[in-house]
Design an enzyme around this catalytic site. Structure first.
Site, short mmCIF file in Angstrom:
data_model
loop_
_atom_site.label_atom_id
_atom_site.label_comp_id
_atom_site.label_asym_id
_atom_site.label_seq_id
_atom_site.Cartn_x
_atom_site.Cartn_y
_atom_site.Cartn_z
CD GLU A 25 71.25 65.57 32.16
OE1 GLU A 25 70.87 66.62 31.61
OE2 GLU A 25 71.83 65.53 33.26
CG ASN A 172 77.46 69.11 32.70
OD1 ASN A 172 77.28 69.79 31.69
ND2 ASN A 172 76.60 69.13 33.72
CD GLU A 173 75.42 73.21 33.96
OE1 GLU A 173 74.86 73.08 35.07
OE2 GLU A 173 74.85 73.70 32.97
CE1 TYR A 239 69.13 74.36 28.66
CE2 TYR A 239 70.82 74.82 30.29
CZ TYR A 239 70.18 73.93 29.44
OH TYR A 239 70.60 72.63 29.36
CD GLU A 296 73.73 71.28 29.65
OE1 GLU A 296 72.85 71.89 30.29
OE2 GLU A 296 74.45 70.39 30.14
CD GLN A 345 68.65 66.99 28.27
OE1 GLN A 345 68.32 65.81 28.27
NE2 GLN A 345 69.25 67.56 29.31
O1 AHR Z 1 69.80 70.26 30.51
C1 AHR Z 1 69.40 70.18 31.84
C2 AHR Z 1 70.51 70.52 32.81
O2 AHR Z 1 70.88 71.85 32.68
C3 AHR Z 1 71.81 69.77 32.64
O3 AHR Z 1 71.82 68.54 33.26
C4 AHR Z 1 72.80 70.67 33.31
O4 AHR Z 1 74.08 70.54 32.77
C5 AHR Z 1 72.19 72.05 33.12
O5 AHR Z 1 72.18 72.76 34.29
#
Ligand code: AHR
Length: 493
Positions: A25, A172-173, A239, A296, A345
């Protein structure tokens, strides 16, 4: 001791190599510095892309790379990133640190990166602040090999041949940074935007809809019900934090054994998410045509002290290696539905493969896990039975062992195993049903400190070593996993 029975003659789903995908990103020092240094940089580069990073990523066999975000994708206007550098507009990266984005790394540069490392591009389009027309034109620019305004513009910018991008994400999101939408509204928008993601060859673009955040099962239900038949993939984001809660991420280093346990427990939650989202998908798509795309995932800790909080730069320790190994094993086990994942990432951001500082580069423990596990790419999952001993912190319990096995096209079997216990080694007895007379070798990644990591001054603190002491008798293999370790065993018969 744990007994593990591997049915070498019972092949299950194929482990799509895209499970080993990555994410890059325009965030902090991922793209700029980590990948792109520009043509005039003293750092050795190929067409502006640093050679050390190219070399490391080629070795990793990255199958697919997601770009340009993330949250950045929904404020990215692709036409800003083409043409002569001096005419590319500068903008503020409002989402990530408010720093200037000069748009020097755009579509051509990203495609060049993919060519150099041998990865398929996975483009994420802008639904949040972009138009349908803009998205339609981007796809035409990248994929149309015939005559058209966007194909001519591409040729004018130095590229005659189309890139034939296979994977395209529509937003995205969209439930958060990508527009704060409700699923009903996004489902309709998805149908509209996706209509104009046109095919320019006989191979259709694989369209990925924005899926749920973590345990938002309502989002999955609505998307599958309203738009399931218009998509090839549905994304999921989850995450792992150091405390198990989002608001308090915990430190990437200097953590306790209790934090270690909490983090591994938090990462194991991925299995419940896959199972529950898959069950909803099964209801609308029993033939499993729509892939679950976990585009992600990974650890999210507090940033390194003194660094820009908007840059998400964190160290990467033995604990990250365990998180990677546990998740990859889970993805294998659910590879009937999980068709792609993209760890967040690739360089210098969150659970990175690579960290850079000026001209220096260091490979993280997570890199080593991906490198050891790459043997599973496109292999067939094997039926594997075991009852894991428990790993307890005194009040709570999780399994001590994570294990997965596959057979590749040469008939070689690989078993990847993680010992989650911070303190106790684990003897594994592998019963290889259907095999006799085997040759075994193995690699293990471990360290004496739980937060051991590779730094620029000491880049080899956590690196794979040969796994010693493997014994074989007929089709029984025994080996010992040190506490806090990740191993891959190769079996040739
Ligand atoms: O990976 C960091 C961020 O986490 C990304 O930009 C977003 O899609 C997510 O919230």
């Amino acid at each position: 001791m744990v007994k593990v029975v591997v049915h070498t003659d019972v092949r299950k789903s194929q482990i799509n190599k895209n499970i080993y995908g990555q994410f890059s990103e325009h965030l902090g020092r991922c793209v700029y510095e980590g990948i792109w240094v520009g043509y005039d940089s003293p750092i050795p580069n190929t067409d502006g892309i640093r050679n050390d990073v190219i070399g490391a990523l080629k070795e990793l066999q990255v199958p697919v790379l997601r770009w340009p975000g993330g949250c950045f994708a929904d404020e990215y206007h692709w036409q800003d990133g083409i043409g002569p550098y001096e005419t590319r507009p500068r903008m503020l990266n409002t989402h990530w640190g408010g720093v200037e984005e000069n748009n020097h790394f755009g579509t051509h540069e990203f495609m060049r990166l993919c060519e150099l490392i041998g990865a398929e591009p996975y483009i994420c389009g802008n639904v949040g602040s972009g138009t349908v027309y803009e998205m339609q034109q981007w796809v035409e620019y990248m994929n149309n090999g015939g005559q058209s305004p966007m194909a001519s513009l591409r040729a004018q910018n130095g590229r005659e041949e189309p890139w034939n991008v296979k994977y395209f994400g529509v937003g995205n999101e969209s439930w958060g940074c990508g527009g704060n939408m409700r699923p009903e509204y996004y489902a309709d928008l998805y149908r509209r935007y996706a209509t104009y993601v046109r095919n320019y060859t006989s191979e259709s673009v694989y369209k990925i809809a924005c899926g749920p955040n973590t345990a938002d099962y309502h989002w999955t239900e609505v998307l599958m019900r309203e738009a399931g038949k218009f998509m090839n993939g549905l994304s999921l984001h989850y995450y792992t934090t150091g405390t198990g809660i989002w608001e308090k991420k915990g430190s990437a280093t200097g953590f306790t054994a209790e934090d270690w346990f909490t983090t591994l427990k938090a990462t194991l939650y991925m299995e419940e998410l896959i199972v529950k989202h898959s069950a909803i998908m099964d209801k609308y798509d029993p033939e499993k045509k729509v892939g679950l795309i976990i585009d992600e995932w990974g650890t999210w800790f507090e940033v390194e002290p003194g660094t820009n909080p908007g840059f998400l730069y964190q160290q990467n320790t033995l604990r990250d290696a365990l998180v990677a190994g546990i998740n990859l094993n889970l993805f294998h086990e659910h590879s009937d539905r999980v068709q792609m994942t993209n760890i967040a990432q690739i360089v210098n951001v969150l659970q990175a493969m690579i960290l850079t500082e000026g001209a220096n580069m260091v490979l993280t423990p997570t890199y080593h896990v991906f490198n050891m596990f790459k043997v599973h790419q496109d292999a067939h999952l094997l039926q594997t039975h075991y009852v894991s001993p428990s790993y307890s912190n005194g009040t709570d319990e999780i399994p001590q062992l994570s294990i997965s096995s596959s057979v590749d096209e040469n008939g070689h079997i690989h078993v990847s195993a993680c010992n989650l216990s911070h303190a106790d080694s684990l003897t594994v007895d592998l019963d290889l049903v259907g095999l006799s007379g085997v040759e075994i070798s193995g690699q293990v990644l471990t360290a004496s400190e739980l937060d051991a990591h590779n730094s620029f001054g000491s880049p080899e603190q956590v690196a794979p070593k040969a796994l010693e002491g493997i014994t074989v008798e007929q089709n029984s293999v025994r080996f010992s996993l040190p506490a806090a370790s990740v191993a891959v065993i190769k079996i040739v018969s």
